[in-house]
Enzyme design. Structure first.
Site, PDB file in Angstrom:
ATOM      1  N   CYS A  56      24.197  18.378  91.122  1.00  0.00           N
ATOM      2  CA  CYS A  56      25.433  19.328  90.885  1.00  0.00           C
ATOM      3  C   CYS A  56      26.581  19.184  91.615  1.00  0.00           C
ATOM      4  O   CYS A  56      27.637  19.175  91.385  1.00  0.00           O
ATOM      5  CB  CYS A  56      24.863  20.681  90.709  1.00  0.00           C
ATOM      6  N   ASP A 130      25.669  26.896  89.855  1.00  0.00           N
ATOM      7  CA  ASP A 130      25.834  28.200  89.189  1.00  0.00           C
ATOM      8  C   ASP A 130      26.451  29.116  90.029  1.00  0.00           C
ATOM      9  O   ASP A 130      27.442  29.553  89.605  1.00  0.00           O
ATOM     10  CB  ASP A 130      24.388  28.774  88.737  1.00  0.00           C
ATOM     11  N   CYS A 201      24.155  21.009  85.076  1.00  0.00           N
ATOM     12  CA  CYS A 201      23.380  21.004  84.036  1.00  0.00           C
ATOM     13  C   CYS A 201      24.310  20.938  82.813  1.00  0.00           C
ATOM     14  O   CYS A 201      25.229  21.756  82.704  1.00  0.00           O
ATOM     15  CB  CYS A 201      22.480  22.298  83.665  1.00  0.00           C
ATOM     16  N   SER A 479      17.986  32.245  83.434  1.00  0.00           N
ATOM     17  CA  SER A 479      18.722  31.049  83.359  1.00  0.00           C
ATOM     18  C   SER A 479      19.815  31.012  82.058  1.00  0.00           C
ATOM     19  O   SER A 479      19.263  31.413  81.064  1.00  0.00           O
ATOM     20  CB  SER A 479      17.983  29.683  83.576  1.00  0.00           C
TER      21      SER A 479
END
Length: 577
Positions: A56, A130, A201, A479
């Site tokens: 990421c 995130d 993701c 999630s």
């Protein structure tokens, strides 16, 4: 470009660059090869969450260098610095997940401290995973500097047996493996191909959800969140962002001029219509808090309820972020919302133009495959729904994207677990029954501490093929990759004596996403009696350190799980020091 465009007398950097008293400070700058001209230009912090923890963040270092070239082109002096990231995919399913949400606050705090300590005039923030996205945006609004946000980009999907696969498939394959339906060899192959590049993701999980938010809220340049991390075209957006922040300085357009109640509503619309992560219900109120804006979970869910869901993205749908980008990205999505009268067009953006002016420039239309026309949506309400009832007086949230209306109502006896590990062990051993509502408590922001995500447990249930046979509720989080009837953010949390702390095995729980209800079949008198008999929150092993500090300070989930009083209590604004 001439520095005469900028009045240093009103910029924070004057405190470290101007006048005879700052000669010692300037000597440090000369030591780093900064020229006299550069010293007296506006100073721009280029904050990046780069690290080697996960794909990421791995591309952010390169992208930050390109941002800096854009700042220089436009007459600014960029100074790069880094902050932490806790990557959820690595932290998932074990004690490391307790660090995830707390890292959002640490990111915002460390960016604030760095900006204050060095008196930077503006901020370009790059984030990949995130919590780093909302953390960076929270810092921008808290500081109220001219600010531009850059997403590091999504990962490319893997390919296996002729279909796209993501890390979600790997988590669910673990459940299939536990059920004896997936071999060691098959799992070994899948784990090697599911994540083939740098980037976050690929589905509409939390990172891509909050990337869409960054555009919809106006802090990111239009369409900048879409291109996958490996695409060299990302450099164009990075350079343009460096130029854009200099124009914002020149016009004194600050983060709170962009982030308003209306722009938050725009952002919530985009989350809903794309079937985004339930975590947006946590992060949008936290961003609002930094600007002193009243916008809590109930406000978010009101918008979710009356927004059609028309973008077909994983985990509830078929496609990934790359597909959305190729279909025209967030600008086309917002254009569809505009056609339905669901966008505030007068919101300012990082381009210096209003959202309406930006949407006037959009030429592409909904493709009908990834982005459906708004008048023929996948479902008539948003992909994320808010719930309330005697089990959740402070609300809860559930992702229903991809679920039929019949699947959005569930009633059954509670099966109560005191933590995620206990629930996962029971699921792994198949020690649960169809028709049950699995309850995982003591996982809230204070009680966890850290409000862990439950992907390992929910993915195992899905992998066992029983995702439609049970429901799950928790005061923790899910999630963005979670699917199935899974309710998170139940508040007040167990550690604060919420009704979820009082549940017992066999209590009949009803979840009705169509009506927005989460209730337990117990009288007020019975709940009150159980509350009187409650022995208080479960003790944790986190009695010192960062997680202890977080647990002492964190507030309710409904208000964003924030740790300080916010803009309503501030006595000064950083940019005006």
């Amino acid at each position: 470009m001439s520095q005469s465009r900028f009045d240093k007398s009103r910029l924070p950097s004057r405190h470290v660059t101007e006048g005879p008293a700052r000669a010692p400070h300037r000597s440090y700058f000369y030591a780093m090869g900064i020229s006299e001209e550069e010293i007296h230009q506006p100073w721009v912090g280029v904050a990046t969450c780069w690290n080697e923890a996960a794909p990421c963040n791995i591309a952010l270092d390169r992208q930050a260098k390109v941002v800096k070239s854009g700042v220089k082109m436009a007459g600014g002096t960029p100074r790069e610095f880094t902050t932490i990231t806790v990557t959820d995919g690595i932290a998932m399913g074990h004690e490391g997940m307790r660090s995830s949400l707390a890292s959002r606050e640490a990111i915002a705090d460390t960016v604030e401290l760095t900006m204050r300590g060095h008196c930077y005039d503006a901020l370009v923030g790059l984030a990949g995973c995130d919590k780093s996205l909302p953390g960076m945006m929270m810092a921008m609004v808290r500081l109220n500097t001219p600010s531009v946000f850059i997403y590091g980009g999504s990962i490319l999907p893997g390919r296996l047996d002729g279909r796209d696969v993501t890390v979600q498939d790997v988590f669910e394959a673990v459940g299939q493996h536990q059920a004896g339906n997936y071999s060691d060899a098959e799992l070994a192959i899948l784990e090697r191909v599911a994540c083939p590049s740098a980037g976050a993701c690929g589905g509409q999980f939390t990172a891509n959800t909050m990337a869409c938010v960054s555009e919809a809220i106006g802090l990111a340049l239009p369409n900048s969140s879409g291109a996958p991390a490996p695409y060299e075209s990302r450099d164009q957006y990075c350079e343009a962002s460096g130029v854009a922040v200099m124009h914002l300085i020149e016009r004194n357009i600050r983060a709170r001029d962009i982030v308003t109640r209306k722009s938050l509503e725009n952002a919530a619309r985009v989350v809903a219509c794309t079937g985004g992560s339930t975590n947006a219900g946590l992060h949008l109120p936290a961003i609002a808090h930094e600007g002193g804006i009243d916008f809590d979970l109930f406000d978010v869910c009101d918008i979710f309820r009356d927004t059609p869901y028309f973008v077909d993205l994983k985990p509830g749908g078929k496609y990934v972020a790359k597909d959305l980008y190729e279909a025209g990205g967030v600008p086309v999505v917002m254009q569809e919302l505009r056609r339905a009268g669901l966008i505030h067009e007068d919101c300012m953006t990082a381009t210096g133009r209003t959202m309406g002016e930006e949407l006037d420039r959009v030429e592409r239309k909904a493709d009908g495959r990834v982005i459906y026309p708004v008048d023929t949506p996948i479902t008539r309400t948003g992909g994320v729904v808010g719930l309330k009832g005697n089990l959740a007086p402070d609300g809860a949230i559930v992702k229903v994207a991809g679920m039929s209306e019949a699947e959005q109502v569930f009633s059954g006896p509670a099966r109560v677990f005191e933590c995620e590990e206990d629930a996962f062990a029971a699921v792994k051993a198949r020690e649960y029954r169809d028709g049950e509502v699995i309850v995982i408590r003591n996982e809230g922001p204070a009680g966890g501490p850290g409000m862990r995500e439950m992907l390992a447990t929910t993915a195992a249930i899905s992998g066992q093929g029983r995702g439609k046979n049970v429901a799950l509720i928790t005061d923790g989080r899910f999630s963005g990759a979670t699917r199935g009837f899974c309710v998170g953010h139940v508040g007040p949390e167990a550690a604060h004596g919420g009704p979820i702390a009082l549940l017992r095995d066999g209590d009949v729980i009803t979840i009705d996403a169509l009506k927005g209800e989460l209730s337990v079949d117990l009288s007020e008198d019975e709940l009150a009696a159980r509350k009187d008999a409650w022995e208080g929150p479960r003790k944790t092993i986190y009695a010192s350190g960062a997680l202890w500090k977080y647990a002492q300070q964190v507030g309710s989930t409904r208000l964003g799980a924030v740790t300080h009083p916010g803009a309503k209590a501030e006595a000064h604004v950083y940019m005006d020091i």
